[in-house]
Design a protein around this motif. Structure first.
Motif, PDB file in Angstrom:
ATOM      1  N   GLN A 410      -5.227  14.254  63.655  1.00  0.00           N
ATOM      2  CA  GLN A 410      -4.516  15.340  63.000  1.00  0.00           C
ATOM      3  C   GLN A 410      -4.148  16.466  63.963  1.00  0.00           C
ATOM      4  OE1 GLN A 410      -7.492  16.129  60.064  1.00  0.00           O
ATOM      5  NE2 GLN A 410      -6.675  14.651  58.591  1.00  0.00           N
ATOM      6  N   LEU A 411      -4.666  16.434  65.181  1.00  0.00           N
ATOM      7  CA  LEU A 411      -4.219  17.397  66.173  1.00  0.00           C
ATOM      8  C   LEU A 411      -2.718  17.253  66.422  1.00  0.00           C
ATOM      9  CD1 LEU A 411      -7.065  17.343  68.860  1.00  0.00           C
ATOM     10  CD2 LEU A 411      -6.708  18.989  67.011  1.00  0.00           C
ATOM     11  N   GLU A 412      -2.214  16.048  66.253  1.00  0.00           N
ATOM     12  CA  GLU A 412      -0.786  15.822  66.451  1.00  0.00           C
ATOM     13  C   GLU A 412       0.048  16.580  65.420  1.00  0.00           C
ATOM     14  OE1 GLU A 412       0.024  11.579  66.826  1.00  0.00           O
ATOM     15  OE2 GLU A 412      -1.982  11.315  67.669  1.00  0.00           O
ATOM     16  N   ASP A 413      -0.478  16.701  64.189  1.00  0.00           N
ATOM     17  CA  ASP A 413       0.234  17.458  63.160  1.00  0.00           C
ATOM     18  C   ASP A 413       0.324  18.935  63.536  1.00  0.00           C
ATOM     19  OD1 ASP A 413       0.401  15.131  61.608  1.00  0.00           O
ATOM     20  OD2 ASP A 413      -1.577  15.502  60.749  1.00  0.00           O
ATOM     21  N   LEU A 414      -0.654  19.408  64.282  1.00  0.00           N
ATOM     22  CA  LEU A 414      -0.641  20.799  64.724  1.00  0.00           C
ATOM     23  C   LEU A 414       0.255  21.003  65.935  1.00  0.00           C
ATOM     24  CD1 LEU A 414      -4.455  21.620  64.425  1.00  0.00           C
ATOM     25  CD2 LEU A 414      -2.660  22.049  62.755  1.00  0.00           C
ATOM     26  N   ILE A 415       0.264  20.035  66.840  1.00  0.00           N
ATOM     27  CA  ILE A 415       0.999  20.210  68.090  1.00  0.00           C
ATOM     28  C   ILE A 415       2.511  20.126  67.882  1.00  0.00           C
ATOM     29  CG2 ILE A 415       1.266  17.863  69.023  1.00  0.00           C
ATOM     30  CD1 ILE A 415      -0.362  20.658  71.014  1.00  0.00           C
ATOM     31  N   LYS A 416       2.950  19.326  66.919  1.00  0.00           N
ATOM     32  CA  LYS A 416       4.393  19.105  66.763  1.00  0.00           C
ATOM     33  C   LYS A 416       5.170  20.384  66.458  1.00  0.00           C
ATOM     34  CE  LYS A 416       3.911  14.222  65.616  1.00  0.00           C
ATOM     35  NZ  LYS A 416       3.905  13.182  64.557  1.00  0.00           N
ATOM     36  N   PRO A 417       4.747  21.233  65.513  1.00  0.00           N
ATOM     37  CA  PRO A 417       5.499  22.472  65.306  1.00  0.00           C
ATOM     38  C   PRO A 417       5.397  23.442  66.483  1.00  0.00           C
ATOM     39  CG  PRO A 417       3.560  22.389  63.874  1.00  0.00           C
ATOM     40  CD  PRO A 417       3.705  21.035  64.485  1.00  0.00           C
ATOM     41  N   ILE A 418       4.303  23.373  67.240  1.00  0.00           N
ATOM     42  CA  ILE A 418       4.184  24.224  68.426  1.00  0.00           C
ATOM     43  C   ILE A 418       5.220  23.805  69.463  1.00  0.00           C
ATOM     44  CG2 ILE A 418       2.653  24.998  70.269  1.00  0.00           C
ATOM     45  CD1 ILE A 418       0.276  24.366  68.419  1.00  0.00           C
ATOM     46  N   VAL A 419       5.360  22.502  69.646  1.00  0.00           N
ATOM     47  CA  VAL A 419       6.365  21.980  70.581  1.00  0.00           C
ATOM     48  C   VAL A 419       7.766  22.348  70.113  1.00  0.00           C
ATOM     49  CG1 VAL A 419       7.368  19.864  71.539  1.00  0.00           C
ATOM     50  CG2 VAL A 419       4.879  20.108  71.382  1.00  0.00           C
ATOM     51  N   ALA A 420       8.014  22.194  68.814  1.00  0.00           N
ATOM     52  CA  ALA A 420       9.339  22.521  68.265  1.00  0.00           C
ATOM     53  C   ALA A 420       9.666  23.994  68.462  1.00  0.00           C
ATOM     54  CB  ALA A 420       9.398  22.149  66.789  1.00  0.00           C
ATOM     55  N   ALA A 421       8.663  24.851  68.335  1.00  0.00           N
ATOM     56  CA  ALA A 421       8.887  26.284  68.514  1.00  0.00           C
ATOM     57  C   ALA A 421       9.285  26.624  69.944  1.00  0.00           C
ATOM     58  CB  ALA A 421       7.630  27.062  68.128  1.00  0.00           C
ATOM     59  N   GLU A 422       8.967  25.731  70.877  1.00  0.00           N
ATOM     60  CA  GLU A 422       9.366  25.906  72.268  1.00  0.00           C
ATOM     61  C   GLU A 422      10.728  25.267  72.539  1.00  0.00           C
ATOM     62  OE1 GLU A 422       7.607  27.381  74.799  1.00  0.00           O
ATOM     63  OE2 GLU A 422       5.939  27.986  73.505  1.00  0.00           O
ATOM     64  N   SER A 423      11.405  24.817  71.463  1.00  0.00           N
ATOM     65  CA  SER A 423      12.718  24.153  71.568  1.00  0.00           C
ATOM     66  C   SER A 423      12.638  22.894  72.421  1.00  0.00           C
ATOM     67  CB  SER A 423      13.773  25.113  72.136  1.00  0.00           C
ATOM     68  OG  SER A 423      13.926  26.236  71.291  1.00  0.00           O
ATOM     69  N   ARG A 424      11.525  22.172  72.255  1.00  0.00           N
ATOM     70  CA  ARG A 424      11.353  20.908  72.958  1.00  0.00           C
ATOM     71  C   ARG A 424      11.199  19.784  71.936  1.00  0.00           C
ATOM     72  NH1 ARG A 424       6.647  22.122  77.286  1.00  0.00           N
ATOM     73  NH2 ARG A 424       7.181  20.003  77.998  1.00  0.00           N
ATOM     74  N   THR A 425      11.436  18.575  72.364  1.00  0.00           N
ATOM     75  CA  THR A 425      11.340  17.416  71.495  1.00  0.00           C
ATOM     76  C   THR A 425      10.153  16.552  71.905  1.00  0.00           C
ATOM     77  OG1 THR A 425      12.855  16.153  72.903  1.00  0.00           O
ATOM     78  CG2 THR A 425      13.829  17.377  71.056  1.00  0.00           C
ATOM     79  N   ILE A 426       9.654  15.761  70.954  1.00  0.00           N
ATOM     80  CA  ILE A 426       8.577  14.804  71.234  1.00  0.00           C
ATOM     81  C   ILE A 426       9.206  13.480  71.649  1.00  0.00           C
ATOM     82  CG2 ILE A 426       6.608  13.549  70.302  1.00  0.00           C
ATOM     83  CD1 ILE A 426       5.994  16.472  70.379  1.00  0.00           C
ATOM     84  N   SER A 427       8.841  12.990  72.821  1.00  0.00           N
ATOM     85  CA  SER A 427       9.297  11.682  73.284  1.00  0.00           C
ATOM     86  C   SER A 427       8.153  10.686  73.183  1.00  0.00           C
ATOM     87  CB  SER A 427       9.775  11.744  74.737  1.00  0.00           C
ATOM     88  OG  SER A 427      10.987  12.447  74.843  1.00  0.00           O
ATOM     89  N   PRO A 428       8.457   9.405  72.887  1.00  0.00           N
ATOM     90  CA  PRO A 428       7.390   8.409  72.830  1.00  0.00           C
ATOM     91  C   PRO A 428       6.813   8.129  74.213  1.00  0.00           C
ATOM     92  CG  PRO A 428       9.531   7.353  72.624  1.00  0.00           C
ATOM     93  CD  PRO A 428       9.777   8.827  72.576  1.00  0.00           C
ATOM     94  N   GLU A 429       5.553   7.774  74.236  1.00  0.00           N
ATOM     95  CA  GLU A 429       4.896   7.372  75.479  1.00  0.00           C
ATOM     96  C   GLU A 429       5.592   6.135  76.033  1.00  0.00           C
ATOM     97  OE1 GLU A 429       0.263   6.580  76.901  1.00  0.00           O
ATOM     98  OE2 GLU A 429       0.777   6.748  74.786  1.00  0.00           O
ATOM     99  N   GLU A 430       5.930   6.168  77.311  1.00  0.00           N
ATOM    100  CA  GLU A 430       6.740   5.086  77.871  1.00  0.00           C
ATOM    101  C   GLU A 430       5.978   3.777  77.981  1.00  0.00           C
ATOM    102  OE1 GLU A 430       9.942   4.350  81.501  1.00  0.00           O
ATOM    103  OE2 GLU A 430       8.834   6.235  81.363  1.00  0.00           O
ATOM    104  N   HIS A 431       4.689   3.847  78.271  1.00  0.00           N
ATOM    105  CA  HIS A 431       3.896   2.616  78.446  1.00  0.00           C
ATOM    106  C   HIS A 431       2.603   2.700  77.631  1.00  0.00           C
ATOM    107  CE1 HIS A 431       6.438   0.896  81.553  1.00  0.00           C
ATOM    108  NE2 HIS A 431       6.462   2.073  82.144  1.00  0.00           N
ATOM    109  N   PRO A 432       2.687   2.663  76.290  1.00  0.00           N
ATOM    110  CA  PRO A 432       1.468   2.753  75.484  1.00  0.00           C
ATOM    111  C   PRO A 432       0.526   1.576  75.696  1.00  0.00           C
ATOM    112  CG  PRO A 432       3.324   2.088  74.116  1.00  0.00           C
ATOM    113  CD  PRO A 432       3.893   2.467  75.456  1.00  0.00           C
ATOM    114  N   GLU A 433       1.068   0.455  76.202  1.00  0.00           N
ATOM    115  CA  GLU A 433       0.235  -0.727  76.416  1.00  0.00           C
ATOM    116  C   GLU A 433      -0.769  -0.539  77.554  1.00  0.00           C
ATOM    117  OE1 GLU A 433       3.778  -1.272  79.171  1.00  0.00           O
ATOM    118  OE2 GLU A 433       3.403  -0.466  77.163  1.00  0.00           O
ATOM    119  N   ARG A 434      -0.600   0.511  78.355  1.00  0.00           N
ATOM    120  CA  ARG A 434      -1.505   0.731  79.479  1.00  0.00           C
ATOM    121  C   ARG A 434      -2.777   1.477  79.078  1.00  0.00           C
ATOM    122  NH1 ARG A 434       2.993   2.411  84.127  1.00  0.00           N
ATOM    123  NH2 ARG A 434       4.053   0.365  84.164  1.00  0.00           N
ATOM    124  N   GLY A 435      -2.837   1.904  77.834  1.00  0.00           N
ATOM    125  CA  GLY A 435      -4.061   2.548  77.354  1.00  0.00           C
ATOM    126  C   GLY A 435      -4.375   3.854  78.042  1.00  0.00           C
TER     127      GLY A 435
END
Length: 537
Positions: A410-435
């Motif tokens: 649920q930390l992600e639910d908190l971080i997303k509006p903080i990022v948006a307030a900085e006029s930035r977007t969330i990008s997916p992790e490029e290599h999630p398979e690397r753990g």
């Protein structure tokens, strides 16, 4: 009201005080200078490193974080294998003998001068996973006490092209990490646990296994000398596994495919394994550094910021330079820790306490953070959550922000509006398979239930876009990471680091001013651990 909105409504934070670029520069430059000899734990350079961090924490306005002390002793033991017998499998169509380094590597977590395995029955346990929340148990109905288990790396659904599947598809979960495989084998009493190396699901070639597993290994030095662990752990090459399975009258590809399906049952191979090794043992100690900004209304509830201070020390020379200074990895993270401490102290105490911890021995396997998590100064049940910093962005502001191991808490639910307030977007992790989520200090806390955030600038730089960002990342990985070239550069652009630190500041402040405790999503492998931890509070 949804939990994330409740957090935001109850704990909206004012704009953060300015993050000091002078602090980022000065701390990074100092800790990565040759005078600190690469900050290897238990060397003379450690005392100098710890003293400097304490000095900066004091100047930032923190108090000693360990009941009046600035440090927490971390007892460690170095286990150096001095002789590794071949790993011999008998009882099949033909004997199979695997040579150390070329065919296999063998080691032990047990603190013992020698280890011997003799005629241990071998069982293929698929991916070696016990995950009740996913209705998956590769050890179901199986007794492996005294036996050798052969295990596949990664999760059963790692070949998925996306993130759909019982174990998040392409994204590795903790169940896919090699550390988990050994832990689960030990919990079931296995005498030896051997992982089959495959480059794609492991995310690194055999050469990495060779280099990482053939020198002295550090472990926590604790009562019992880790006798609850398997006597032997190790890896074998894929071709060696195929030879073993063929000798046992089995086809590796067929059993591998079967192991990826629900309901898989472990397969005894009808062969035995014998192997051994001898060790030299050296006991030593290192230090975590802790500074705290005590809370006003709930000082016993703690929000964490972490960054490891250690690096590799002296290493293979490049052009005559044999010090791995670790400027980005992770003098920059410690600099971020100090800069955040300054900003939070300037804003004044929050409702809850803010703990700033610079941990040791991350490069040796997250040992400092693991020791704190297993021996916390402040109970984990009352540790709200936190942020880990490992390598800051020194290439300029980025338009995007990447959450490592997204989809977990649920930390992600908190971080997303903080990022948006900085006029930035969330990008997916490029290599999630690397753990990646399981490879730095936040994981030590996550593993024991504490939601920890890891994330930072993506590659879409304001100046130069994706091309510039990827070029900078690739240059660092290819030419500087864990090499003497990871040195301080006065030309670095710290604006991207400041933008990320503003986000970390706001997240930490919201948590520290709030009353709720974030949790993992119901699908997370850490949810039941957090639920059990919080049950009595």
């Amino acid at each position: 009201m949804p939990l994330a909105l409740a957090f935001l409504a109850a704990a909206a934070a004012p704009a953060p005080p300015a993050i000091s670029i002078d602090t980022l520069r000065s701390v990074t430059k100092e800790l990565s200078s040759d005078a600190y000899e690469g900050r290897k734990p238990t060397t003379p350079a450690e005392a100098k490193t710890v003293a400097y961090i304490v000095e900066r924490m004091k100047a930032a306005g923190l108090k000693p974080g360990n009941h009046g002390q600035w440090t927490q002793a971390v007892p460690m033991v170095e286990i150096a294998g001095t002789a590794h017998a071949p790993m011999v499998f008998s009882g099949g169509k033909t004997p199979v003998s695997l040579a150390f380094r070329t065919d296999m590597v063998s080691a032990t977590y047990q603190v013992a001068p020698s280890v011997a395995i003799k005629d241990s029955p071998v069982v293929f346990v698929g991916y070696g996973i016990t995950a009740p929340e996913d209705h998956w148990d590769d050890y179901a109905g199986l007794d492996v006490h005294g036996k050798t288990v052969v295990i596949l790396v990664n999760d059963p659904d790692w070949r998925s092209p996306d993130r759909t599947g019982p174990f998040e598809g392409r994204a590795m979960t903790y169940y896919g990490r090699w550390t988990y495989k050994y832990e689960e084998a030990a919990r079931h009493g296995a005498a030896a646990a051997i992982i089959v190396h495959q480059t794609e699901p492991a995310a690194y070639p055999w050469a990495v296994v060779q280099s990482s597993w053939t020198g002295p290994q550090l472990e926590l030095d604790e009562p019992g000398d880790h006798r609850d662990q398997s006597r032997m752990i190790g890896w074998m090459q894929l071709d060696a596994a195929k030879r073993l399975f063929a000798s046992a009258g089995q086809d590796f590809a067929t059993l591998e495919a079967a192991a990826g399906k629900p309901g898989f049952k472990a397969v005894p191979l009808g062969v035995t394994m014998s192997a051994g090794l001898t060790n030299t043992i050296r006991r030593q100690a290192s230090q975590n550094v802790l500074g705290i900004l005590p809370g006003t209304a709930a000082p016993g509830e703690v929000v964490l910021y972490t960054a490891h201070w250690d690096h590799l020390g002296h290493c293979d020379p490049v052009n005559g330079d044999g010090i791995c200074n670790g400027a980005l990895d992770n003098a920059s993270g410690v600099a971020g820790l100090i800069a955040l401490a300054e900003a939070q102290a300037k804003a004044g105490p929050a409702r809850r306490s803010l703990l700033f911890m610079s941990v040791t021995a991350e490069e040796a396997g997250l040992l400092g953070s693991r020791y704190y998590a297993e021996h916390p100064v402040y109970p984990l049940a009352k540790t709200v959550g936190g942020v880990n910093m490992d390598v800051l962005n020194v290439h300029g502001r980025a338009r995007d922000f990447v959450i490592t191991g997204a989809g977990k808490s649920q930390l992600e639910d908190l971080i997303k509006p903080i990022v948006a307030a900085e006029s930035r977007t969330i990008s997916p992790e490029e290599h999630p398979e690397r753990g990646g989520y399981f490879r730095s200090d936040h994981f030590s806390f996550a593993k024991l239930g504490v939601p920890m955030f890891d994330g930072g600038s993506g590659d879409d730089l304001v100046v130069g876009g994706m091309a510039a960002g990827r070029a900078a990342t690739e240059d660092y990985v290819a030419h500087r990471y864990h090499k003497p070239q990871d040195e301080y550069d006065a030309a670095w652009d710290w604006s991207g680091a400041v933008a990320d630190l503003d986000i970390y500041y706001t997240l930490g402040r919201q948590l520290a001013e709030g009353t709720n405790f974030p949790n993992w999503y119901p699908t997370s492998e850490f949810r039941r651990i957090r639920d059990a931890s919080r049950a009595g509070n």
